[in-house]
Design an enzyme around this catalytic site. Structure first.
Site, PDB file in Angstrom:
ATOM      1  N   ARG A 267       0.821  -1.227   0.000  1.00  0.00           N
ATOM      2  CA  ARG A 267       0.000   0.000   0.000  1.00  0.00           C
ATOM      3  C   ARG A 267       0.844   1.261   0.000  1.00  0.00           C
ATOM      4  O   ARG A 267       0.454   2.268   0.612  1.00  0.00           O
ATOM      5  CB  ARG A 267      -0.933   0.056   1.217  1.00  0.00           C
TER       6      ARG A 267
ATOM      7  N   ASP B 180      -6.943  -2.446  -7.352  1.00  0.00           N
ATOM      8  CA  ASP B 180      -7.395  -3.115  -6.133  1.00  0.00           C
ATOM      9  C   ASP B 180      -7.705  -4.570  -6.434  1.00  0.00           C
ATOM     10  O   ASP B 180      -7.981  -4.923  -7.581  1.00  0.00           O
ATOM     11  CB  ASP B 180      -8.642  -2.423  -5.563  1.00  0.00           C
TER      12      ASP B 180
ATOM     13  N   TYR C 203     -14.768 -11.582   0.214  1.00  0.00           N
ATOM     14  CA  TYR C 203     -15.504 -10.344  -0.095  1.00  0.00           C
ATOM     15  C   TYR C 203     -16.764 -10.639  -0.906  1.00  0.00           C
ATOM     16  O   TYR C 203     -17.803 -10.005  -0.727  1.00  0.00           O
ATOM     17  CB  TYR C 203     -14.596  -9.369  -0.849  1.00  0.00           C
TER      18      TYR C 203
ATOM     19  N   ARG D 291      -6.909  11.620  -5.436  1.00  0.00           N
ATOM     20  CA  ARG D 291      -8.156  10.879  -5.278  1.00  0.00           C
ATOM     21  C   ARG D 291      -9.347  11.835  -5.275  1.00  0.00           C
ATOM     22  O   ARG D 291     -10.399  11.544  -5.844  1.00  0.00           O
ATOM     23  CB  ARG D 291      -8.111  10.094  -3.974  1.00  0.00           C
TER      24      ARG D 291
ATOM     25  N   ARG E 288      -3.508   6.382   1.279  1.00  0.00           N
ATOM     26  CA  ARG E 288      -4.060   7.536   1.986  1.00  0.00           C
ATOM     27  C   ARG E 288      -3.127   8.227   2.970  1.00  0.00           C
ATOM     28  O   ARG E 288      -3.429   9.327   3.411  1.00  0.00           O
ATOM     29  CB  ARG E 288      -5.355   7.114   2.714  1.00  0.00           C
TER      30      ARG E 288
HETATM   31  O1  1CP Z   1       0.439   0.879  -3.363  1.00  0.00           O
HETATM   32  C1  1CP Z   1      -0.386  -0.041  -3.344  1.00  0.00           C
HETATM   33  O2  1CP Z   1      -0.158  -1.143  -2.816  1.00  0.00           O
HETATM   34  C2  1CP Z   1      -1.704   0.284  -3.946  1.00  0.00           C
HETATM   35  C3  1CP Z   1      -2.452  -0.774  -4.663  1.00  0.00           C
HETATM   36  C4  1CP Z   1      -3.392  -1.577  -3.764  1.00  0.00           C
HETATM   37  C5  1CP Z   1      -3.276  -2.941  -3.441  1.00  0.00           C
HETATM   38  C6  1CP Z   1      -2.129  -3.875  -3.784  1.00  0.00           C
HETATM   39  C7  1CP Z   1      -4.607  -1.122  -3.171  1.00  0.00           C
HETATM   40  C8  1CP Z   1      -5.115   0.244  -3.245  1.00  0.00           C
HETATM   41  N1  1CP Z   1      -5.236  -2.195  -2.592  1.00  0.00           N
HETATM   42  C9  1CP Z   1      -4.443  -3.309  -2.723  1.00  0.00           C
HETATM   43  C10 1CP Z   1      -4.722  -4.680  -2.274  1.00  0.00           C
HETATM   44  C11 1CP Z   1      -5.909  -4.966  -1.425  1.00  0.00           C
HETATM   45  N2  1CP Z   1      -7.154  -4.403  -1.454  1.00  0.00           N
HETATM   46  C12 1CP Z   1      -5.930  -5.996  -0.459  1.00  0.00           C
HETATM   47  C13 1CP Z   1      -4.783  -6.968  -0.223  1.00  0.00           C
HETATM   48  C14 1CP Z   1      -3.716  -6.372   0.615  1.00  0.00           C
HETATM   49  C15 1CP Z   1      -4.113  -6.081   2.037  1.00  0.00           C
HETATM   50  O3  1CP Z   1      -4.470  -7.031   2.754  1.00  0.00           O
HETATM   51  O4  1CP Z   1      -4.035  -4.912   2.411  1.00  0.00           O
HETATM   52  C16 1CP Z   1      -7.197  -6.005   0.132  1.00  0.00           C
HETATM   53  C17 1CP Z   1      -7.685  -6.933   1.234  1.00  0.00           C
HETATM   54  C18 1CP Z   1      -7.977  -4.998  -0.507  1.00  0.00           C
HETATM   55  C19 1CP Z   1      -9.401  -4.679  -0.253  1.00  0.00           C
HETATM   56  C20 1CP Z   1      -9.576  -3.249   0.040  1.00  0.00           C
HETATM   57  N3  1CP Z   1      -9.602  -2.260  -0.896  1.00  0.00           N
HETATM   58  C21 1CP Z   1      -9.622  -2.640   1.315  1.00  0.00           C
HETATM   59  C22 1CP Z   1      -9.536  -3.371   2.651  1.00  0.00           C
HETATM   60  C23 1CP Z   1     -10.890  -3.649   3.192  1.00  0.00           C
HETATM   61  C24 1CP Z   1     -10.841  -4.560   4.405  1.00  0.00           C
HETATM   62  O5  1CP Z   1     -11.541  -5.580   4.381  1.00  0.00           O
HETATM   63  O6  1CP Z   1     -10.125  -4.235   5.363  1.00  0.00           O
HETATM   64  C25 1CP Z   1      -9.712  -1.259   1.115  1.00  0.00           C
HETATM   65  C26 1CP Z   1      -9.820  -0.179   2.149  1.00  0.00           C
HETATM   66  C27 1CP Z   1      -9.681  -1.047  -0.299  1.00  0.00           C
HETATM   67  C28 1CP Z   1      -9.631   0.264  -1.008  1.00  0.00           C
HETATM   68  C29 1CP Z   1      -8.246   0.680  -1.364  1.00  0.00           C
HETATM   69  N4  1CP Z   1      -7.429  -0.024  -2.201  1.00  0.00           N
HETATM   70  C30 1CP Z   1      -6.231   0.635  -2.368  1.00  0.00           C
HETATM   71  C31 1CP Z   1      -6.305   1.835  -1.590  1.00  0.00           C
HETATM   72  C32 1CP Z   1      -5.221   2.888  -1.521  1.00  0.00           C
HETATM   73  C33 1CP Z   1      -7.554   1.852  -0.970  1.00  0.00           C
HETATM   74  C34 1CP Z   1      -8.092   2.964  -0.093  1.00  0.00           C
HETATM   75  C35 1CP Z   1      -9.210   3.575  -0.838  1.00  0.00           C
HETATM   76  C36 1CP Z   1      -9.366   5.046  -0.783  1.00  0.00           C
HETATM   77  O7  1CP Z   1      -8.562   5.824  -1.318  1.00  0.00           O
HETATM   78  O8  1CP Z   1     -10.406   5.422  -0.224  1.00  0.00           O
END
Ligand code: 1CP
Length: 352
Positions: free
Chosen positions: A25, A75, A152, A38, A29
């Site tokens: 990540r 994502d 999910y 964003r 944020r």
């Molecule tokens: O730099 C990077 O790594 C950005 C790319 C990236 C990746 C590899 C994002 C951006 N998400 C992910 C993977 C991801 N997404 C995972 C696997 C890794 C982990 O466990 O953290 C998972 C479970 C998700 C699902 C997801 N998408 C969540 C988690 C929800 C939960 O159940 O806790 C969230 C909050 C998102 C949205 C998201 N994806 C990525 C970002 C930066 C965000 C935040 C969204 C925003 O800007 O509001």
């Protein structure tokens, strides 16, 4: 030719000029510039769907920090979205699906989408990012593991207890296997398309595999990741494409993960890197594993904690080959961005 190929070299257990590091990540944020982009995009999915904006945020952490790899900005939930589940983001609530997958009929109708059709926006972003990187550092492509995606899909969003998917697992395992089979086909095609469009390594995020019992992990998570790895293109333009498997909470299963066909295993912070290297270091490279919460401490503590992780790895071998430094999970959105410098200096300067 890549100017900095330490990340790929470490995954192949070849000598490196410094210990490579990137952060799960890393674009996200905690960076004010990410929040600004964003906001300009109007939403998270719009950000993912615009190749230029996805490229912009992918490059933001690399402009700030001396990182050794870039990760495609997207994502894991784009795949279930392309399978027709209707992904949306409720402000402050995380991801949700309009049509959670619970009914037998919907499960029977599930199909693996053609990535060049409904996921073409991810492939566009991959090409644009790869070009913009201009061979500075490698680009990592990724997908969720089938089991993590299924969590999910069946729960309809994030979950604390995984009640619905576990009910299915113990009551109608045939339905869950059907979801996992189709999702594995989807993920294999999706990752191969990312490789085709410029990803130089790929990673499977099995964030929720660690919630399973030992037997269920093997049957419902690892078996499908193994199937995906067997179906991946492992070379492009004469370059090897390494595969990383990260099961959060998967330390117990290290040996079996290392035998999945992957090149590297990602570890969370509950595992000692030295122990892990002794257990599987002869077979695979390792990636990890600093507790992301260490980044809330003052810079001196961050450096000390990073050095502990590195020293642990060093106790189990003659040198530092085969290690990609990372956090044990994604960086928190509340991390002070300036604290990341202390971490990078400690890792790149190791041993002091
Ligand atoms: O730099 C990077 O790594 C950005 C790319 C990236 C990746 C590899 C994002 C951006 N998400 C992910 C993977 C991801 N997404 C995972 C696997 C890794 C982990 O466990 O953290 C998972 C479970 C998700 C699902 C997801 N998408 C969540 C988690 C929800 C939960 O159940 O806790 C969230 C909050 C998102 C949205 C998201 N994806 C990525 C970002 C930066 C965000 C935040 C969204 C925003 O800007 O509001």
């Amino acid at each position: 030719m890549l100017r900095n190929d330490n990340f790929l070299r470490a995954l192949s257990k070849q000598p490196v000029t410094r210990i490579p590091l990137w952060l799960m990540r890393q674009a996200g944020r905690y960076l004010p510039e990410y929040c600004e982009t964003r906001k300009r995009a109007g939403g998270f999915m719009t950000l993912c769907q615009s190749a230029d904006l996805a490229c912009e945020v992918t490059l933001q952490p690399l402009a700030r920090y001396d990182l050794d790899a870039a990760i495609l900005f997207s994502d894991i939930l784009t795949v279930p979205d392309a399978m027709g589940l209707g992904l949306y983001f409720e402000t402050g609530e995380g991801p949700r699906f309009q049509r959670p997958l619970r009914e037998e009929q919907a499960i029977n109708e599930l199909f693996a989408p053609d990535p060049y059709d409904s996921l073409a926006y991810v492939l566009d972003a991959t090409r644009v990012i790869r070009k913009a990187l201009d061979n500075s550092v490698p680009l990592i492509g990724f997908s969720g593991s089938p089991y993590t995606l299924a969590c999910y899909m069946v729960e309809g969003g994030s979950s604390k207890d995984f009640r619905h998917i576990k009910t299915m697992l113990y009551t109608r395992p045939d339905l869950l296997h059907r979801i996992l089979t189709v999702t594995s086909q989807a993920v294999t095609a999706y990752l191969n398309a990312q490789i085709e469009n410029g990803a130089q390594a790929v990673m499977l995020f099995d964030t929720w595999g660690g919630s399973l019992s030992n037997a269920a992990y093997q049957e419902f998570s690892l078996a499908y990741m193994r199937q995906i790895i067997a179906g991946l293109r492992r070379e492009r333009d004469g370059e090897k494409i390494p595969v990383i498997v990260f099961t959060k909470g998967g330390g117990l299963w290290l040996e079996s993960i290392a035998e999945s066909g992957c090149d590297a295993v990602g570890l969370d912070w509950t595992v000692s890197l030295g122990d892990a290297r002794r257990r599987v270091g002869g077979k695979v490279a390792l990636q990890g594993n600093l507790d992301p919460n260490v980044l809330f401490a003052p810079p001196q503590t961050i450096a000390l904690e990073a050095e502990k992780v590195l020293a642990s790895y060093q106790t189990a071998g003659d040198d530092m080959t085969g290690l990609v430094f990372n956090l044990g999970h994604g960086i928190s959105q509340f991390t002070p961005p300036e604290h990341v410098h202390a971490l990078i200096e400690a890792v790149h300067g190791y041993p002091r």
